[in-house]
Design a protein around this motif. Structure first.
Motif, PDB file in Angstrom:
ATOM      1  N   ARG A  24      64.848 -36.301  86.301  1.00 51.27           N
ATOM      2  CA  ARG A  24      65.169 -36.015  87.707  1.00 51.27           C
ATOM      3  C   ARG A  24      63.893 -36.243  88.501  1.00 51.27           C
ATOM      4  O   ARG A  24      62.844 -35.671  88.181  1.00 51.27           O
ATOM      5  N   ILE A  25      63.954 -37.088  89.512  1.00 48.35           N
ATOM      6  CA  ILE A  25      62.769 -37.329  90.334  1.00 48.35           C
ATOM      7  C   ILE A  25      63.025 -36.834  91.755  1.00 48.35           C
ATOM      8  O   ILE A  25      64.162 -36.873  92.251  1.00 48.35           O
ATOM      9  N   GLU A  26      61.974 -36.324  92.366  1.00 49.38           N
ATOM     10  CA  GLU A  26      62.052 -35.872  93.747  1.00 49.38           C
ATOM     11  C   GLU A  26      60.678 -36.036  94.371  1.00 49.38           C
ATOM     12  O   GLU A  26      59.678 -35.653  93.765  1.00 49.38           O
ATOM     13  N   GLN A  27      60.638 -36.622  95.534  1.00 47.43           N
ATOM     14  CA  GLN A  27      59.366 -36.808  96.234  1.00 47.43           C
ATOM     15  C   GLN A  27      59.544 -36.506  97.705  1.00 47.43           C
ATOM     16  O   GLN A  27      60.432 -37.048  98.354  1.00 47.43           O
ATOM     17  N   ILE A  38      60.169 -37.988 104.774  1.00 54.60           N
ATOM     18  CA  ILE A  38      61.374 -38.366 104.022  1.00 54.60           C
ATOM     19  C   ILE A  38      61.354 -37.684 102.657  1.00 54.60           C
ATOM     20  O   ILE A  38      60.324 -37.614 101.995  1.00 54.60           O
ATOM     21  N   LEU A  39      62.509 -37.169 102.252  1.00 58.17           N
ATOM     22  CA  LEU A  39      62.703 -36.593 100.921  1.00 58.17           C
ATOM     23  C   LEU A  39      63.583 -37.554 100.139  1.00 58.17           C
ATOM     24  O   LEU A  39      64.664 -37.930 100.596  1.00 58.17           O
ATOM     25  N   GLN A  40      63.118 -37.969  98.964  1.00 56.53           N
ATOM     26  CA  GLN A  40      63.896 -38.867  98.110  1.00 56.53           C
ATOM     27  C   GLN A  40      64.157 -38.177  96.779  1.00 56.53           C
ATOM     28  O   GLN A  40      63.275 -37.520  96.228  1.00 56.53           O
TER      29      GLN A  40
END
Length: 69
Positions: A24-27, A38-40
């Motif tokens: 799971r990736i979140e940046q 921006i949240l991705q």
């Protein structure tokens, strides 16, 4: 439909993630990036993860875990 009810898919290959093992990736991009504010988020299956990390110039650190949850 709540986001927890949505089917998880691999953002690389589009495969439905039926197993629990995926990345799971979140940046959250901050100031001075090309994506300020921006949240991705996304998911990567094990096969795509293996393909991606083979391209790294510096290998990931690995540590064997003897107690699995």
């Amino acid at each position: 439909m709540k986001s927890e009810e949505k089917k998880r898919i691999c953002n690389c290959c589009g495969k439905i993630l039926e197993q629990e093992e995926y990345v799971r990736i979140e940046q959250r991009w901050g100031y001075f990036s090309g994506k300020d504010g921006i949240l991705q988020r996304g998911n990567i299956c094990e096969e795509c993860f293996d393909r991606i990390v083979k391209q790294f110039q510096v290998p990931l650190e690995e540590e064997e875990i003897t107690e699995l949850l």
